[in-house]
Design a protein around this motif. Structure first.
Motif, PDB file in Angstrom:
ATOM      1  N   VAL A  97       0.850  -1.192   0.000  1.00 41.95           N
ATOM      2  CA  VAL A  97       0.000   0.000   0.000  1.00 41.95           C
ATOM      3  C   VAL A  97       0.885   1.241   0.000  1.00 41.95           C
ATOM      4  N   LEU A  98       0.480   2.213  -0.801  1.00 40.55           N
ATOM      5  CA  LEU A  98       1.263   3.450  -0.917  1.00 40.55           C
ATOM      6  C   LEU A  98       0.941   4.372   0.274  1.00 40.55           C
ATOM      7  N   THR A  99       1.944   4.575   1.124  1.00 35.62           N
ATOM      8  CA  THR A  99       1.798   5.510   2.249  1.00 35.62           C
ATOM      9  C   THR A  99       3.135   6.192   2.514  1.00 35.62           C
ATOM     10  N   THR A 100       3.034   7.348   3.154  1.00 34.98           N
ATOM     11  CA  THR A 100       4.215   7.954   3.787  1.00 34.98           C
ATOM     12  C   THR A 100       4.067   7.866   5.300  1.00 34.98           C
ATOM     13  N   ASP A 101       3.056   7.096   5.756  1.00 31.52           N
ATOM     14  CA  ASP A 101       2.788   7.058   7.194  1.00 31.52           C
ATOM     15  C   ASP A 101       2.585   8.504   7.676  1.00 31.52           C
ATOM     16  N   HIS A 102       1.814   9.268   6.909  1.00 30.46           N
ATOM     17  CA  HIS A 102       1.627  10.696   7.218  1.00 30.46           C
ATOM     18  C   HIS A 102       1.427  10.908   8.714  1.00 30.46           C
ATOM     19  N   PRO A 103       2.113  11.804   9.348  1.00 27.36           N
ATOM     20  CA  PRO A 103       3.179  12.651   8.782  1.00 27.36           C
ATOM     21  C   PRO A 103       4.576  12.093   9.038  1.00 27.36           C
ATOM     22  N   ASN A 104       4.675  10.830   9.481  1.00 28.16           N
ATOM     23  CA  ASN A 104       5.965  10.330   9.973  1.00 28.16           C
ATOM     24  C   ASN A 104       7.057  10.285   8.916  1.00 28.16           C
ATOM     25  N   GLY A 105       6.708   9.848   7.699  1.00 27.72           N
ATOM     26  CA  GLY A 105       7.695   9.848   6.624  1.00 27.72           C
ATOM     27  C   GLY A 105       7.633  11.133   5.818  1.00 27.72           C
ATOM     28  N   GLY A 106       6.490  11.784   5.873  1.00 25.56           N
ATOM     29  CA  GLY A 106       6.275  13.030   5.139  1.00 25.56           C
ATOM     30  C   GLY A 106       4.783  13.245   5.028  1.00 25.56           C
ATOM     31  N   PRO A 107       4.380  14.464   4.702  1.00 28.91           N
ATOM     32  CA  PRO A 107       2.942  14.732   4.628  1.00 28.91           C
ATOM     33  C   PRO A 107       2.284  14.043   3.421  1.00 28.91           C
ATOM     34  N   PHE A 108       1.000  13.727   3.576  1.00 27.57           N
ATOM     35  CA  PHE A 108       0.289  13.002   2.520  1.00 27.57           C
ATOM     36  C   PHE A 108       0.208  13.796   1.223  1.00 27.57           C
ATOM     37  N   THR A 109       0.398  15.109   1.323  1.00 29.47           N
ATOM     38  CA  THR A 109       0.323  15.927   0.112  1.00 29.47           C
ATOM     39  C   THR A 109       1.471  15.611  -0.845  1.00 29.47           C
ATOM     40  N   SER A 110       2.439  14.815  -0.412  1.00 34.60           N
ATOM     41  CA  SER A 110       3.548  14.462  -1.307  1.00 34.60           C
ATOM     42  C   SER A 110       3.240  13.213  -2.140  1.00 34.60           C
ATOM     43  N   TYR A 111       2.041  12.654  -2.042  1.00 30.12           N
ATOM     44  CA  TYR A 111       1.743  11.426  -2.782  1.00 30.12           C
ATOM     45  C   TYR A 111       1.942  11.555  -4.294  1.00 30.12           C
ATOM     46  N   PRO A 112       1.497  12.657  -4.918  1.00 26.63           N
ATOM     47  CA  PRO A 112       1.711  12.739  -6.372  1.00 26.63           C
ATOM     48  C   PRO A 112       3.199  12.658  -6.749  1.00 26.63           C
ATOM     49  N   HIS A 113       4.035  13.292  -5.930  1.00 26.51           N
ATOM     50  CA  HIS A 113       5.481  13.227  -6.169  1.00 26.51           C
ATOM     51  C   HIS A 113       5.973  11.787  -6.024  1.00 26.51           C
ATOM     52  N   LEU A 114       5.497  11.106  -4.992  1.00 25.06           N
ATOM     53  CA  LEU A 114       5.892   9.716  -4.751  1.00 25.06           C
ATOM     54  C   LEU A 114       5.455   8.829  -5.931  1.00 25.06           C
ATOM     55  N   ILE A 115       4.264   9.081  -6.419  1.00 19.92           N
ATOM     56  CA  ILE A 115       3.781   8.276  -7.551  1.00 19.92           C
ATOM     57  C   ILE A 115       4.692   8.481  -8.765  1.00 19.92           C
ATOM     58  N   ARG A 116       5.130   9.709  -8.960  1.00 14.12           N
ATOM     59  CA  ARG A 116       6.040   9.941 -10.091  1.00 14.12           C
ATOM     60  C   ARG A 116       7.352   9.185  -9.906  1.00 14.12           C
ATOM     61  N   LEU A 117       7.856   9.185  -8.668  1.00 13.94           N
ATOM     62  CA  LEU A 117       9.099   8.448  -8.410  1.00 13.94           C
ATOM     63  C   LEU A 117       8.943   6.965  -8.762  1.00 13.94           C
ATOM     64  N   LEU A 118       7.764   6.445  -8.534  1.00 11.44           N
ATOM     65  CA  LEU A 118       7.540   5.014  -8.775  1.00 11.44           C
ATOM     66  C   LEU A 118       7.284   4.713 -10.251  1.00 11.44           C
ATOM     67  N   MET A 119       6.753   5.699 -10.975  1.00 17.29           N
ATOM     68  CA  MET A 119       6.343   5.441 -12.364  1.00 17.29           C
ATOM     69  C   MET A 119       7.380   5.882 -13.392  1.00 17.29           C
ATOM     70  N   ASP A 120       8.358   6.652 -12.953  1.00 15.31           N
ATOM     71  CA  ASP A 120       9.258   7.293 -13.910  1.00 15.31           C
ATOM     72  C   ASP A 120      10.705   7.059 -13.471  1.00 15.31           C
ATOM     73  N   ARG A 121      11.345   6.083 -14.137  1.00 11.69           N
ATOM     74  CA  ARG A 121      12.685   5.697 -13.692  1.00 11.69           C
ATOM     75  C   ARG A 121      13.697   6.833 -13.861  1.00 11.69           C
ATOM     76  N   SER A 122      13.627   7.553 -14.952  1.00  8.66           N
ATOM     77  CA  SER A 122      14.645   8.595 -15.171  1.00  8.66           C
ATOM     78  C   SER A 122      14.495   9.712 -14.134  1.00  8.66           C
TER      79      SER A 122
END
Lengths: 562, 432
Positions: free
Chosen positions: A381-406
């Protein structure tokens, strides 16, 4: 009875096996219905060029309750930093003023989640003694449906019953009573036995180490609770925050915890914080591969990641033992802790994850490695354990990290040079697909929680729908969906909240033998701080705590211990 | 909505299920006796010098006190419309008193947003001492059940205030759960309730200088520093703290001197030092139960504690500037909404500005007043259900109306919700 058709979007609906087909989705009275494409509707929404998914479900995010509010109180600087006082009022007249990034107010939590296409969020660490408060805060998170897992396994009564070798059925009944009393969606154990042990001045507790007072081990605690939750028929298996969070070498504890389950189902949460080795010159290394192998080999186990994101955040946890140990790293230098009601505890430690830090950079890489190395997306499951790893508002950025290798490699190159040069992440080529993202952000969590009518777009499902404008950059795409519907109501349009209905409360009501209440009554009279009659919430009180939102009881499995 | 709100139909407390709403301990094992019509409510089987006089202000059938405008009785609708007009005309309103529960605070926040009001509770200074200490340094606290089961050393830093005797009972002193407890009372004699408690030793330790100096010395001593000015008794206390398995330092938030937040910080420094080797925690006792509750609710809704406002410039938190007493004295506010649901304990400040009072029926202003709207409201835990936070800040207690009590008044939450609607209608150009 108005009928709305979302026409011509590319649909990603993994529960129904739909992988990017162009098709229509029709809603009526808050539900998804099957309708002949030629049949007229009251309103048609052109979703051409859009991606259609069920509303997002965050199954582990600290959105409400005592420690979350302590985090807000501790960090006025999160709300009025330099140049940010006064904080601009919302331009949208539907929003009330509410601020904060890593410790936002409940109103802001609702607005920001909805703008991203999420329609449900679950608070993972509710104390029974603080349950009313947790439900109050969740009731004040607009729009989102919600629920919470109640904490067990550090309460002195459970440990005492285990230590005395009482009948397992009695312990199971006590767990059943607790879930009902707190109106919980599941059970979470945090540092099994360790929060209690810290009250007895124990500073470390390995999986097979004795609790200094009760002489029981985390292995026993985990086994007993996992079995109790299963036999009570609670759909969400035991939610485990394992031993030794954040400690170098804690992969051993994590693997031992998985072994302790002996095949019983369980969900290991914010697993990134539990996947550290001791290799290398700094005696801190990634154990993502070992962890992924264990998850791949144990189909009874699911995980959420707890990805870290660089920048300021605050860690809020029930794990007093570990939070006290980490409190020296607090940034800014202040923290809050508490021992609570012989039930659990809490620790709130502000933290700034830095790209230039070897440890933080490696934590970042470990999280991503775990996402990419576990084969079965239904168990991640995709989480940042908001706010422990980072705020949930960073999910779109995290999704890009997972979908875009470069993009991922560009980010990796900016980090601490040792990590940038050596992380296994560098050699991982996998890029997650939209289908996999849909699993990790809605379909998977719905299944893991037992929500049969959420997380998918099949006939009869609740019309919780997010419609994203397709874009080459997934971060752009997932930041501001064109349309978000909650139970068929348009709640956000192009990143702007359009309605703020009160969300509903998910909870389970497992059956248990009520004769356990005799023991509980006696125990709390001798050891507690309030009358037994005042402990449990009933439906009416839950409704008033939850701000009048709908009660959404989730069915338990039948004959779970038959 | 009709001119008068219907009497509450919420479930009433079953016999023996009363939770006392009159102090932050929120005792829930208190019996209560209803006399005949007109007779005051009484405690049963227990004594409490806070609950007894508070209850005496209620009888089974409350007096028929109507809402009023300038002391002239009126209907609820008229009072609500007048209150909304007053707030609409105000450039900077102040919401004070804040004697209400979670539901009242939830209803107050949208009104505060709509009007840009500054919110500061009665006894706001004591609350802010605690809040500021938390904002600056954090802290480590404990709760009643932990004290009862673990605390082998309890330090009362200053007299425990009016809750002292009840605290002793609630903390389980004199029970056998902890084989031997020791109580150290700084700057005061042990409470009479401690005399003769089994397994419980006590001592009095004189202030070294004042409370600030004593707290600083204690923090230094437990950190192993040499403090030449410290008395042998204070040094012995530091040694006791180091040797204790689980010590708890208790302070009365309402009894601290000006800048008392610094004392809390020093006591918390001592706790932090002790927690490096053994176990220790702080325990804030007392203060205003409604102020603490409203502060929790505003914090979760907005992200910021009290002494904040959503003003024209934006959302601001000003723990020093937004002090109700100062704002009233300076004439910096031009309307006052005052809430005191639990009794007339929070008297309305005698200012000349327009005032709206949501209060206990006894607070009805005399006839001939000027610019004052009064709306009597129900008391949570007497006439209506509600929720308040206990002094340890974790347990949110559920209040139920007293069985057999006949409520005729609306709750503060209902009234505030209606004022907000009326205000919005007026601002949108509708008729009041």
């Amino acid at each position: 009875m108005s009928t709305v058709r979302i026409r011509g979007g590319r649909v990603y609906d993994p529960i129904n096996g739909i992988d990017g087909e162009v098709r229509d989705i029709v809603m009526r009275e808050g539900r998804i219905v099957a309708l002949d494409p030629r049949q007229a509707v009251d309103e048609e929404i052109d979703a051409g060029g859009c991606i259609v998914m069920a509303g997002g479900i965050d199954m582990h995010t600290h959105i409400g309750g005592g420690k979350v509010n302590l985090a807000r109180l501790l960090l006025p600087e999160d709300h009025r930093g330099a140049g940010n006082n006064p904080i601009a009022l919302p331009e949208n007249p539907l929003e009330l003023a509410s601020c904060g990034t890593c410790a936002p107010g409940t109103l802001a939590i609702g607005y920001r989640y909805v703008e991203m296409g999420y329609t449900a969020a679950f608070e993972p660490a509710m104390l029974r003694g603080n349950a009313r408060h947790a439900h109050m805060e969740m009731g004040d998170v607009p729009v989102l449906d919600h629920g919470a897992y109640v904490m067990l396994g550090n309460d002195e009564l459970f440990l005492q019953m285990l230590a005395e070798g009482q009948d397992f059925q009695r312990i199971r009944d006590y767990a059943g009573w607790t879930i009902n009393a707190a109106k919980a969606m599941g059970v979470k154990v945090v540092n099994p036995g360790g929060i209690s042990a810290f009250k007895f001045n124990q500073r470390k507790l390995d999986v097979d180490e004795d609790h200094v007072h009760w002489h029981v081990t985390p292995r026993q605690v985990v086994q007993t609770l996992a079995r109790a939750v299963k036999e009570l028929g609670v759909p969400h298996p035991l939610h485990i925050h394992g031993s030794n969070l954040g400690v170098a070498g804690n992969i051993e504890s994590t693997l031992e915890t998985i072994a302790a389950l002996e095949g019983l189902p369980a969900h290991l949460t914010h697993i990134q914080f539990h996947a550290y080795g001791t290799e290398g010159p700094k005696k801190f290394s990634s154990a993502a591969l070992q962890l992924a192998e264990a998850v791949n080999a144990n189909p009874n186990v699911s995980i959420d990641v707890g990805q870290i994101m660089f920048g300021q955040t605050v860690t809020a946890s029930g794990d007093t033992m570990r939070q006290h140990a980490q409190s020296g790293l607090a940034n800014p230098r202040k923290w809050i802790g508490a021992d609570i009601e012989c039930e659990a505890g809490c620790g709130v430690v502000p933290f700034r994850y830095r790209e230039a830090s070897f440890v933080n950079a490696l934590q970042w890489a470990i999280g991503l490695e775990i996402f990419l190395l576990v084969n079965d997306p239904w168990r991640v499951v995709l989480t940042t354990d908001h706010p422990n790893g980072g705020p949930f508002t960073s999910y779109p950025h995290l999704i890009r990290l997972l979908m875009d290798r470069s993009f991922r490699e560009e980010q990796l190159a900016r980090l601490h040079p040792d990590v940038a040069a050596q992380a296994a992440l560098k050699s991982i080529q996998r890029e997650l697909t939209l289908y996999e993202i849909a699993i990790m952000t809605r379909a998977g969590p719905a299944k893991l929680l037992g929500l049969s009518d959420r997380g998918h777009l099949g006939e009869g499902a609740a019309a919780d729908i997010a419609v994203y404008r397709a874009h080459d950059n997934p971060e752009t795409m997932f930041s501001k969906p064109e349309y978000v519907f909650k139970d068929g109501v348009l709640v956000s349009r192009a990143g702007r909240v359009t309605a703020t209905p009160v969300g509903g409360t998910h909870f389970v009501e497992p059956e248990y033998d009520k004769s356990i209440e005799t023991l509980l009554r006696k125990h709390f009279a001798t050891h507690g701080s309030m009358a037994f009659e005042h402990m449990a919430m009933d439906h009416d009180e839950l409704c008033s705590c939850c701000n009048g939102g709908r009660l959404l009881p989730v069915a338990c499995f039948e004959n779970a211990h038959g | 909505m009709s001119a008068s709100l219907a009497p509450t139909t919420a479930p009433t407390a079953a016999a023996g299920r009363w939770v006392c709403p009159f102090c932050p301990l929120l005792c829930d094992s208190v019996g209560i006796r209803l006399g005949g019509a007109g007779a005051a409510l009484e405690l049963q089987g227990t004594e409490c010098h806070r609950a007894a006089p508070a209850l005496a202000r209620f009888s089974r059938t409350p007096p028929a006190v109507a809402p009023s405008i300038d002391g002239q009785a009126c209907g609820l609708d008229a009072a609500i419309a007048a209150a909304a007009r007053m707030l609409a005309a105000s450039h900077q309103p102040l919401f004070g008193g804040l004697g209400t529960d979670v539901a009242g605070a939830r209803a107050l926040y949208p009104l505060a947003c709509a009007t840009g009001a500054i919110c500061d509770p009665a006894a706001g200074e004591a609350l802010m001492q605690t809040v500021r200490a938390l904002q600056d340094r954090g802290g480590f606290t404990s709760t009643f059940a932990e004290l009862r089961n673990r605390a082998d050393l309890i330090v009362f830093f200053g007299a425990p205030g009016p809750n002292g005797a009840d605290f002793i009972r609630r903390a389980g002193l004199g029970e056998g759960l902890v084989p031997a407890r020791h109580l150290a009372c700084l700057g005061h004699e042990p409470a009479p309730a401690l005399a003769g408690l089994p397994n419980t030793g006590s001592e009095t330790i004189a202030w070294q200088g004042d409370a600030f100096a004593s707290a600083a010395m204690l923090a230094a001593l437990v950190a192993g520093k040499k403090v030449r000015e410290a008395s042998p008794e204070l040094a012995a206390l530091a040694a006791r703290l180091q040797a204790a398995a689980y010590s708890v330092i208790v302070w009365d938030a309402a009894g601290l001197p000006a800048q008392g937040g610094l004392i809390i910080e020093m006591l918390q420094r001592a706790v932090a030092t002790l927690n490096q080797r053994t176990r220790s925690a702080g325990f804030p006792l007392g203060g205003s139960v409604s102020a603490a509750t409203v502060n929790q609710v505003f914090s979760w809704l907005s992200g910021l504690p009290l002494r904040s406002r959503a003003g024209a410039l934006g959302l601001e938190h000003e723990p020093y500037c937004f002090d109700a007493k100062r704002l009233l004295a300076d004439g910096s506010v031009d309307a006052l909404l005052w809430i005191s649901s639990f009794g007339p304990d929070f008297p309305v400040p005698s200012a000349t500005l327009p005032r709206i009072v949501l209060g206990h029926p006894e607070m009805a202003p005399p006839a001939g007043g000027k610019d004052i709207v009064f709306i009597p409201v129900s008391t949570p835990g007497v006439g209506s259900a509600g929720h308040l936070f206990r002094t340890d800040g974790v347990v949110l207690m559920s209040l139920l109306p007293i069985p057999g009590y006949i409520e005729t008044l609306p709750t503060a939450a209902e009234v505030l919700g209606r004022i907000t609607l009326a205000l919005k209608a007026q601002m949108a150009g509708g008729s009041p």
